[in-house]
Scaffold this motif. Sequence first.
Motif, PDB file in Angstrom:
ATOM      1  N   ARG A   5      47.499  45.228  36.384  1.00 29.52           N
ATOM      2  CA  ARG A   5      46.013  43.772  35.849  1.00 29.52           C
ATOM      3  C   ARG A   5      46.305  42.446  36.499  1.00 29.52           C
ATOM      4  N   PHE A   6      45.435  41.622  35.976  1.00 27.26           N
ATOM      5  CA  PHE A   6      45.794  40.120  36.627  1.00 27.26           C
ATOM      6  C   PHE A   6      45.155  39.581  35.400  1.00 27.26           C
ATOM      7  N   PHE A   7      45.571  38.238  34.771  1.00 24.32           N
ATOM      8  CA  PHE A   7      45.798  37.604  33.584  1.00 24.32           C
ATOM      9  C   PHE A   7      45.605  36.031  34.265  1.00 24.32           C
ATOM     10  N   ARG A  11      43.099  36.139  37.385  1.00 26.48           N
ATOM     11  CA  ARG A  11      41.837  36.913  36.659  1.00 26.48           C
ATOM     12  C   ARG A  11      40.413  36.916  37.036  1.00 26.48           C
ATOM     13  N   GLU A  12      39.729  34.935  37.236  1.00 26.12           N
ATOM     14  CA  GLU A  12      38.782  34.897  37.170  1.00 26.12           C
ATOM     15  C   GLU A  12      38.950  34.188  38.601  1.00 26.12           C
ATOM     16  N   VAL A  16      38.570  40.418  38.907  1.00 28.88           N
ATOM     17  CA  VAL A  16      38.348  41.362  39.031  1.00 28.88           C
ATOM     18  C   VAL A  16      39.918  41.385  38.055  1.00 28.88           C
ATOM     19  N   ASP A  17      39.857  42.546  36.778  1.00 28.48           N
ATOM     20  CA  ASP A  17      41.312  42.150  35.525  1.00 28.48           C
ATOM     21  C   ASP A  17      41.671  43.147  36.071  1.00 28.48           C
ATOM     22  N   SER A  18      41.716  44.299  36.549  1.00 32.74           N
ATOM     23  CA  SER A  18      42.935  45.542  36.710  1.00 32.74           C
ATOM     24  C   SER A  18      42.270  45.757  37.984  1.00 32.74           C
ATOM     25  N   TRP A  43      43.302  38.194  48.082  1.00 35.72           N
ATOM     26  CA  TRP A  43      44.015  38.267  46.757  1.00 35.72           C
ATOM     27  C   TRP A  43      45.609  37.811  47.624  1.00 35.72           C
ATOM     28  N   ALA A  73      51.732  43.643  36.209  1.00 34.32           N
ATOM     29  CA  ALA A  73      50.522  42.750  35.359  1.00 34.32           C
ATOM     30  C   ALA A  73      51.361  41.424  36.566  1.00 34.32           C
ATOM     31  N   PHE A  75      49.709  37.387  36.625  1.00 35.52           N
ATOM     32  CA  PHE A  75      49.710  36.178  35.885  1.00 35.52           C
ATOM     33  C   PHE A  75      50.048  34.748  36.047  1.00 35.52           C
TER      34      PHE A  75
END
Length: 81
Positions: A5-7, A11-12, A16-18, A43, A73, A75
């Motif tokens: 997961r990315f926060f 994420r922005e 993608v969020d996951s 990435w 995760a 972040f």
Amino acid sequence: MINIRFFAILRERLGVDSLAYEYSDEKTVNDIKQNIIARGEPWTLLAEQDVLIALNQTLTSASARVNDGDEIAFFPPVTGG
């Protein structure tokens, strides 16, 4: 399978969020992180020094051991006031 997961800004910027990551006997969070970074832009954002990592919802280091079914995760640092 490992759920990644990315926060927040990650994420922005990644768009993608996951990500469902096929576990193939990697030993540490860093092994997986390096495989994702090797995909190239965007990435490589995960290589930034201040990116924090949680494994199964607990802050950890990149040297933490992973198992199939884990959640990782990424972040940015959390700040507050």
